[in-house]
Scaffold this motif. Structure first.
Motif: not given
Length: 255
Positions: A174-179, A204-209, A223-224, A250-253
């Motif tokens: 899991l990779i997390l990316l916030g802001d 798995q990629i989770l993005i917070g924005d 793709l989100l 979630s980023y799902r290309p």
């Protein structure tokens, strides 16, 4: 500086430009400060904040109105770009989502990319992650993250200060990316690297924005997939110039 202005500037990537002119004056101190001195600076110039965010379970050392550098002129800051001293709204949503859904990180290997204050990494560890690494190219952010770990009863997490964007993907679950999606060039780089992580490692990629303009208009948005949305507390709304909520994607290309 005030905290709301710093948030506004980051969205436009102006703070980095404003400090560049004076960076030659402070970079010597930035590189030569001992870790103990940086810890002392953080302890003396931040306030422990707990209840004014989406994650009252997590305590963090942040800049507040009670702190000197809330209003201090940028040329007097001992370090450039104090993004580690702000709990950004995307990171708040991401940490809240992890705490609400501990199965997302429990027993897994997690990377918090661009960790800042380390809140998402802390949330993953509190939720039972087997191994968490916090990554930020700012060495001061790495030290702040370790201090925030201790503040929450955790052993300091490993912190990596190399720029991992574009590196060979590791086997992160899991990779997390916030802001992180506040500048088009950076978003392009992230898009390419995250796509590679998914294809090679099935990460798995989770993005917070909170809905920054650069993020909303970029092709990566196609793709989100929305996982959760949170209303921001009143105090966070006031500091973010009208933003009312923040979303986890979630980023799902491959979908």
């Amino acid at each position: 500086m005030n905290r709301g202005l710093l948030i506004c500037l980051r969205g436009k990537d102006l703070l980095r430009k404003s400090t560049r002119a004076v960076q030659h004056k402070i970079i010597r101190h930035y590189n030569c400060e001992a870790e103990s001195e940086i810890k002392r600076f953080i302890a003396e110039n931040t306030e422990i904040v707990r209840d004014q965010s989406l994650t009252p379970e997590i305590s963090l050392r942040l800049f507040t109105v009670k702190c000197r550098f809330w209003t201090e002129r940028p040329e007097l800051w001992p370090f450039p770009d104090p993004f580690w001293a702000i709990y950004w709204p995307g990171g708040q949503a991401l940490a809240r989502h992890l705490l609400n859904n501990p199965e997302l990180s429990a027993g897994r290997k997690v990377l918090d990319l661009g960790c800042g204050c380390g809140a998402s990494a802390i949330a993953a560890k509190l939720s039972g992650a087997a191994h968490v690494v916090a990554n930020d190219t700012d060495p001061v952010a790495a030290i702040a993250t370790k201090m925030n770990c201790e503040l929450n009863g955790l052993e300091p997490l490993p912190c990596v200060t190399e720029n991992l964007i574009g590196s060979e993907p590791e086997n992160w679950d899991l990779i997390l990316l916030g802001d992180m999606f506040y500048e088009e060039t950076l978003i392009d780089s992230l898009h390419n690297w995250l796509n590679k992580c998914v294809k090679l490692q099935r990460t798995q990629i989770l993005i917070g924005d909170p809905g920054r303009a650069q993020f909303e208009s970029h092709e990566i948005k196609k793709l989100l997939y929305e996982e959760a949305q949170f209303d921001l507390p009143d105090s966070v709304r006031e500091e973010n110039y009208g933003l009312t909520n923040s979303t986890v994607w979630s980023y799902r290309p491959e979908n």
